[in-house]
Design a protein around this motif. Sequence first.
Motif, PDB file in Angstrom:
ATOM      1  N   ALA A 281       0.830  -1.209   0.000  1.00 17.99           N
ATOM      2  CA  ALA A 281       0.000   0.000   0.000  1.00 17.99           C
ATOM      3  C   ALA A 281       0.860   1.252   0.000  1.00 17.99           C
ATOM      4  N   TYR A 282       1.785   1.338   0.929  1.00 16.99           N
ATOM      5  CA  TYR A 282       2.584   2.551   1.084  1.00 16.99           C
ATOM      6  C   TYR A 282       3.648   2.709  -0.002  1.00 16.99           C
ATOM      7  N   ASN A 283       4.119   1.597  -0.538  1.00  9.68           N
ATOM      8  CA  ASN A 283       5.167   1.679  -1.569  1.00  9.68           C
ATOM      9  C   ASN A 283       4.613   1.781  -2.983  1.00  9.68           C
ATOM     10  N   HIS A 284       3.404   1.234  -3.230  1.00  2.00           N
ATOM     11  CA  HIS A 284       2.916   1.136  -4.606  1.00  2.00           C
ATOM     12  C   HIS A 284       1.467   1.592  -4.793  1.00  2.00           C
ATOM     13  N   GLY A 285       0.844   2.123  -3.740  1.00  2.00           N
ATOM     14  CA  GLY A 285      -0.582   2.429  -3.827  1.00  2.00           C
ATOM     15  C   GLY A 285      -0.925   3.873  -4.128  1.00  2.00           C
ATOM     16  N   GLU A 286       0.058   4.699  -4.469  1.00  2.00           N
ATOM     17  CA  GLU A 286      -0.159   6.139  -4.621  1.00  2.00           C
ATOM     18  C   GLU A 286      -1.206   6.478  -5.681  1.00  2.00           C
ATOM     19  N   ASP A 287      -1.117   5.888  -6.862  1.00  2.00           N
ATOM     20  CA  ASP A 287      -2.050   6.234  -7.939  1.00  2.00           C
ATOM     21  C   ASP A 287      -3.483   5.880  -7.563  1.00  2.00           C
ATOM     22  N   TRP A 288      -3.658   4.686  -7.004  1.00  3.55           N
ATOM     23  CA  TRP A 288      -4.991   4.257  -6.572  1.00  3.55           C
ATOM     24  C   TRP A 288      -5.532   5.202  -5.511  1.00  3.55           C
ATOM     25  N   TYR A 289      -4.698   5.563  -4.572  1.00  2.10           N
ATOM     26  CA  TYR A 289      -5.079   6.458  -3.469  1.00  2.10           C
ATOM     27  C   TYR A 289      -5.546   7.814  -3.985  1.00  2.10           C
ATOM     28  N   GLN A 290      -4.830   8.379  -4.932  1.00  2.00           N
ATOM     29  CA  GLN A 290      -5.207   9.689  -5.457  1.00  2.00           C
ATOM     30  C   GLN A 290      -6.540   9.627  -6.187  1.00  2.00           C
ATOM     31  N   GLU A 291      -6.776   8.562  -6.936  1.00  2.46           N
ATOM     32  CA  GLU A 291      -8.062   8.420  -7.622  1.00  2.46           C
ATOM     33  C   GLU A 291      -9.197   8.170  -6.622  1.00  2.46           C
ATOM     34  N   LEU A 292      -8.905   7.426  -5.567  1.00  4.60           N
ATOM     35  CA  LEU A 292      -9.900   7.190  -4.524  1.00  4.60           C
ATOM     36  C   LEU A 292     -10.408   8.509  -3.947  1.00  4.60           C
ATOM     37  N   LEU A 293      -9.481   9.402  -3.609  1.00  2.00           N
ATOM     38  CA  LEU A 293      -9.886  10.676  -3.013  1.00  2.00           C
ATOM     39  C   LEU A 293     -10.817  11.451  -3.941  1.00  2.00           C
ATOM     40  N   LYS A 294     -10.503  11.466  -5.218  1.00  2.00           N
ATOM     41  CA  LYS A 294     -11.353  12.176  -6.180  1.00  2.00           C
ATOM     42  C   LYS A 294     -12.749  11.544  -6.260  1.00  2.00           C
ATOM     43  N   TYR A 295     -12.793  10.223  -6.226  1.00  2.00           N
ATOM     44  CA  TYR A 295     -14.082   9.543  -6.318  1.00  2.00           C
ATOM     45  C   TYR A 295     -14.928   9.824  -5.079  1.00  2.00           C
ATOM     46  N   ILE A 296     -14.309   9.764  -3.904  1.00  2.00           N
ATOM     47  CA  ILE A 296     -15.035  10.043  -2.666  1.00  2.00           C
ATOM     48  C   ILE A 296     -15.549  11.475  -2.657  1.00  2.00           C
ATOM     49  N   GLU A 297     -14.715  12.409  -3.085  1.00  2.00           N
ATOM     50  CA  GLU A 297     -15.176  13.796  -3.161  1.00  2.00           C
ATOM     51  C   GLU A 297     -16.386  13.918  -4.074  1.00  2.00           C
ATOM     52  N   GLY A 298     -16.378  13.198  -5.189  1.00  2.00           N
ATOM     53  CA  GLY A 298     -17.529  13.212  -6.089  1.00  2.00           C
ATOM     54  C   GLY A 298     -18.772  12.643  -5.436  1.00  2.00           C
ATOM     55  N   ASN A 299     -18.619  11.559  -4.692  1.00  2.00           N
ATOM     56  CA  ASN A 299     -19.758  10.966  -3.986  1.00  2.00           C
ATOM     57  C   ASN A 299     -20.331  11.935  -2.948  1.00  2.00           C
ATOM     58  N   ILE A 300     -19.431  12.577  -2.219  1.00  2.00           N
ATOM     59  CA  ILE A 300     -19.873  13.520  -1.184  1.00  2.00           C
ATOM     60  C   ILE A 300     -20.629  14.687  -1.808  1.00  2.00           C
ATOM     61  N   LYS A 301     -20.097  15.242  -2.885  1.00  2.00           N
ATOM     62  CA  LYS A 301     -20.774  16.352  -3.563  1.00  2.00           C
ATOM     63  C   LYS A 301     -22.161  15.918  -4.055  1.00  2.00           C
ATOM     64  N   TYR A 302     -22.252  14.678  -4.525  1.00  2.00           N
ATOM     65  CA  TYR A 302     -23.540  14.171  -4.992  1.00  2.00           C
ATOM     66  C   TYR A 302     -24.566  14.160  -3.855  1.00  2.00           C
TER      67      TYR A 302
END
Length: 386
Positions: A281-302
Amino acid sequence: MKYDFDQIINREGYSTVKYDLREVIFNEKDIIPLWVADMDFATAPEIVDALQKRVSHPIYGYTLQNDEFWNAIINWTYKRHQWKVIKNELVFVPGIVPGLGMLVQALTNVNDKVALFSPVYPPFYENIEKNKRELVNIPLINNDNYYSIDFGTFEDELKKGCKLLMFCNPHNPSGRVWKKEELEKLLDLCDQYDCNIISDEIHADLTLFGNKHVPFASLSAIAEKRVITCMAPSKTFNLAGLNCAYLIFKNPKIKSLYLDEVKHMHLDFGGTIGTEALKAAYNHGEDWYQELLKYIEGNIKYVQEELKDTPIKIMPIEATYLLWLDCRGINESASMIVNFFHQKAKVGVQDGRHFGYTGAGFMRLNTACPRSVLEEAIKRIKGNLE
């Protein structure tokens, strides 16, 4: 997007708390479970690949947390929060909740006063009361649908001999990100009255909409002396079932007290799968993590947009994927509010009373699910409000 957060994955039949306990928790099976704080997203494929590689080796003996494990934490903490920690300050713990209880035992005695600010994550109460400490419950101030700390009441309790503060940073259930000035004021009071601080920072990586998390212990030398930090990859990468977390002790004396409490129970080292998951997670999960944050923000705005003209008021969220809903406009009775969601709308949000008496009339809604699931839940809620 590189990763598919819209994918619906059937979790039933896998001993999943969120789904397989629906009838037990809600007396309903046909209910959308948006309560317990885990995500309905597949974790980063880089983590899955690392676990599959390790599982392919057929021996699962005692596992060492080696330098690769500790360096993954050190590098992640510095990259995310510009906070330098070193290996000697880190201790493995099999989950933050067990860590909270062991810290309470290590740092206080039976009948000592331990404070919290409510509403707050339910295990805070349990770890104080079940360990036979005196719970000091200080309600947060709800000022125009935004929480702030009652420093005056807290100081009054410190004067009465409060020994420890259990603090949630960022705050669960409201999603507040505490400002540096607030943390500094808390620290000044705690240092003045000789009170240590356990800072649960499990949601530290889930700050949203430009907000920034401040690790409590990073503030100053005094903070290093007073604050024990609890962190984990579990909320960030949906790894809660792997029982892998860590504590950060900047004060070696407090670290020694803690280890004296837990070493004889052999709770200071972890298992094979959790160890591999954290590293991946900490060594290789950066790209997934950044996309996750954007998706959650979209859900919250919805959700915010859909509920803005209803009696349900959403507390402004700065971190986590958990919305704190003020539902007192639906009904004056907390029990009737729960009945509305669970029995009428068939949406399994969490009763705010679980977070303390100040949570009565509120409900906590988990937005970390595919958008289509969230849309159906909101449709049910709005349809039954009419």
